[in-house]
Design an enzyme around this catalytic site. Structure first.
Site, mmCIF file in Angstrom:
data_model
loop_
_atom_site.group_PDB
_atom_site.id
_atom_site.type_symbol
_atom_site.label_atom_id
_atom_site.label_comp_id
_atom_site.label_asym_id
_atom_site.label_seq_id
_atom_site.Cartn_x
_atom_site.Cartn_y
_atom_site.Cartn_z
ATOM 1 N N LYS A 14 34.610 32.898 49.464
ATOM 2 C CA LYS A 14 34.089 33.137 50.646
ATOM 3 C C LYS A 14 34.482 34.474 51.343
ATOM 4 C CE LYS A 14 37.010 33.379 53.259
ATOM 5 N NZ LYS A 14 38.021 34.555 53.269
ATOM 6 N N TYR A 63 36.527 30.237 58.849
ATOM 7 C CA TYR A 63 37.221 29.188 58.719
ATOM 8 C C TYR A 63 36.865 27.958 60.028
ATOM 9 C CZ TYR A 63 39.578 30.347 54.286
ATOM 10 O OH TYR A 63 39.659 30.638 53.085
HETATM 11 P P1 NAD Z 1 42.478 41.701 46.777
HETATM 12 O O1 NAD Z 1 42.315 43.085 47.262
HETATM 13 O O2 NAD Z 1 43.821 41.347 46.523
HETATM 14 O O3 NAD Z 1 41.591 41.341 45.371
HETATM 15 C C1 NAD Z 1 40.324 41.912 44.907
HETATM 16 C C2 NAD Z 1 40.339 42.475 43.659
HETATM 17 O O4 NAD Z 1 39.072 42.894 43.350
HETATM 18 C C3 NAD Z 1 41.464 43.444 43.009
HETATM 19 O O5 NAD Z 1 41.639 43.063 41.826
HETATM 20 C C4 NAD Z 1 40.586 44.730 42.891
HETATM 21 O O6 NAD Z 1 40.981 45.526 41.797
HETATM 22 C C5 NAD Z 1 39.115 44.114 42.369
HETATM 23 N N1 NAD Z 1 38.225 45.053 42.881
HETATM 24 C C6 NAD Z 1 37.041 45.082 42.004
HETATM 25 N N2 NAD Z 1 36.385 46.223 42.621
HETATM 26 C C7 NAD Z 1 36.823 46.838 43.542
HETATM 27 C C8 NAD Z 1 36.353 47.865 44.404
HETATM 28 N N3 NAD Z 1 35.164 48.324 44.295
HETATM 29 N N4 NAD Z 1 37.181 47.972 45.603
HETATM 30 C C9 NAD Z 1 38.347 46.972 45.901
HETATM 31 N N5 NAD Z 1 38.641 46.145 44.805
HETATM 32 C C10 NAD Z 1 37.852 45.885 43.720
HETATM 33 O O7 NAD Z 1 41.676 40.557 47.469
HETATM 34 P P2 NAD Z 1 41.683 39.034 47.836
HETATM 35 O O8 NAD Z 1 42.565 38.938 48.659
HETATM 36 O O9 NAD Z 1 42.312 38.598 46.250
HETATM 37 O O10 NAD Z 1 40.242 38.641 48.150
HETATM 38 C C11 NAD Z 1 39.196 38.369 47.001
HETATM 39 C C12 NAD Z 1 38.319 37.590 47.659
HETATM 40 O O11 NAD Z 1 38.960 36.194 47.843
HETATM 41 C C13 NAD Z 1 37.549 38.114 48.787
HETATM 42 O O12 NAD Z 1 36.183 37.622 48.905
HETATM 43 C C14 NAD Z 1 38.463 36.908 49.986
HETATM 44 O O13 NAD Z 1 37.558 36.998 51.135
HETATM 45 C C15 NAD Z 1 38.661 35.818 49.293
HETATM 46 N N6 NAD Z 1 39.831 35.401 49.596
HETATM 47 C C16 NAD Z 1 39.819 33.872 49.693
HETATM 48 C C17 NAD Z 1 40.760 33.321 50.191
HETATM 49 C C18 NAD Z 1 40.772 31.586 50.354
HETATM 50 O O14 NAD Z 1 41.661 31.000 50.848
HETATM 51 N N7 NAD Z 1 39.876 30.968 49.861
HETATM 52 C C19 NAD Z 1 41.894 33.918 50.435
HETATM 53 C C20 NAD Z 1 41.944 35.286 50.100
HETATM 54 C C21 NAD Z 1 40.952 35.917 49.962
#
Ligand code: NAD
Length: 369
Positions: free
Chosen positions: A138, A223
């Site tokens: 999400k 949420y």
């Molecule tokens: P993050 O920044 O830690 O990870 C993102 C990943 O995507 C990294 O590994 C990055 O290298 C990669 N990536 C690929 N192409 C990219 C680009 N062009 N620019 C930047 N990064 C790129 O983020 P996250 O916290 O892991 O979040 C990822 C997804 O998960 C988001 O959609 C976020 O909303 C969702 N999320 C959901 C929850 C939940 O509780 N369900 C919690 C946190 C995040």
């Protein structure tokens, strides 16, 4: 249109799940204790950032019907580290550019898309083209049009699309849904819900509209919208909203804080808020005819708890929500039945959030019907 928690069948399903949570005290399973999977569904994680590293991959070590079967990453260095940690052979490592080759790997059933919001459609479309089911984090995407593209692509491929709404599998939230549906305190009249946190790093993608689609509303306000929808069991018909920013240097093209009000068909009102400006909001309260109930913290990964106005605590087992969701989706695939959190559910939230932004921008109420 009713929310996914609304129908009697869904309610019985969630109610049974809430009961199961209690009866499997300690070692929870949503499935029969002696149930053995014919095979485990293979998940490949697309994007190895914080969520994949700290929550999803560890959860896959706890699942009964799912296993980590592959990774998709732009970083060869990360790939090596993950291969060593999870004993993954070379033939289950992909880059974003080689996702078409997933079609040749029968050990991978599901692609779990965990990249920044505005990349979800591209990665979902690539996964669907390779003939895989998709679990997408999400918010589903950054526009309704992109969400619809994702739904259409998965339908055309004959594959399921689920959205990462982990709280649809979380016992305490399900208990609140039960309290609402069984009208334990009478009909719910009013809901307050909010989720926010202090976003520290000014350079993170979450603050860049191009990648995030918006600010705290898209990230965590979603949420609170979800809680309003699953507690009310209704879909909102109109919205008013106000957005504001105190730090214009840091929050250049997204809101720092936002408040909104949703009106539902029954007349129920819901007030929501979300922020990147400070910590401390993580709750919802449902006010009903004869009392109230709610959760605080409501949306965290662990240690959720709630209270009822009759003094009873809501404190069901603290389980791994990601493992619950991934096992449930694996079972859906194994049994060829639909997920309770399909792409259509993700699209509904995006439409509501776009209306919230429109109202904040124009200063006018926006109709959702
Ligand atoms: P993050 O920044 O830690 O990870 C993102 C990943 O995507 C990294 O590994 C990055 O290298 C990669 N990536 C690929 N192409 C990219 C680009 N062009 N620019 C930047 N990064 C790129 O983020 P996250 O916290 O892991 O979040 C990822 C997804 O998960 C988001 O959609 C976020 O909303 C969702 N999320 C959901 C929850 C939940 O509780 N369900 C919690 C946190 C995040």
């Amino acid at each position: 249109m009713k929310s996914s928690f609304t129908s009697r069948r869904d309610f019985l399903k969630t109610s049974a799940l809430a009961t199961a949570c209690i009866s499997f005290a300690g070692k929870f399973s949503t499935f029969a204790a002696d149930e053995k999977p014919a095979r485990k569904i293979g998940y490949a994680l697309c994007g190895l950032g914080s969520l994949s590293t700290n929550q999803i991959a560890p959860a896959l070590q706890e699942t009964k019907f799912a296993r980590l079967a592959g990774i998709i990453t732009g970083s060869p260095k990360k790939a090596k580290a993950w291969q060593a940690r999870y004993k993954l052979p070379d033939n289950c490592v992909y880059s974003y550019d080689t996702m078409a080759k997933l079609a040749d790997n029968p050990d991978i059933d599901v692609i779990y898309v965990v990249t920044p919001n505005a990349l979800h459609a591209a990665h979902t479309l690539a996964a669907a083209k390779a003939g895989k089911h998709i679990l997408c984090e999400k918010p589903m995407e950054v526009s309704s049009a992109k969400c619809q593209q994702m739904i259409d692509a998965c339908k055309a491929a004959g594959k399921q699309l689920a959205i990462g709404y982990r709280l649809h599998f979380e016992p305490n939230n399900l208990e609140c849904v039960r309290l609402a549906r069984e009208k334990v305190f009478g009909a719910v009249k009013y809901i307050e819900a909010g989720f926010g946190f202090h976003a520290g790093d000014p350079n993170q993608w979450r603050l860049k509209k191009e990648l995030s689609g918006g600010g705290p509303l898209m990230d965590v306000g979603i949420y609170a919208i979800q809680a309003m929808r699953y507690i009310s069991g209704e879909e909102p018909i109109s919205v008013t909203a106000t957005a504001s920013t105190t730090d214009t240097e840091k929050f250049k093209d997204i809101e720092e804080s936002i408040t909104w009000q949703l009106k539902f068909p029954s007349g129920l009102l819901a007030n929501g808020n979300s922020t990147y400006g400070f910590n401390g909001i993580n709750r919802y309260t449902a006010h009903a005819e004869n009392g109230s109930f709610g959760m605080e913290p409501a949306y965290s990964y662990h240690k959720l708890q709630g209270k009822r106005s009759d003094g009873e605590l809501i404190q069901l087992p603290d389980l791994d929500q990601f493992a619950l969701q991934m096992d449930d989706f694996a079972k859906c695939i194994l049994e060829n039945r639909p997920t309770r959190v399909p792409g259509e559910e993700g699209l509904r939230d995006i439409k509501i959030m776009m209306a919230i932004y429109e109202s904040a921008r124009t200063g006018k109420a926006v109709s959702l019907v």
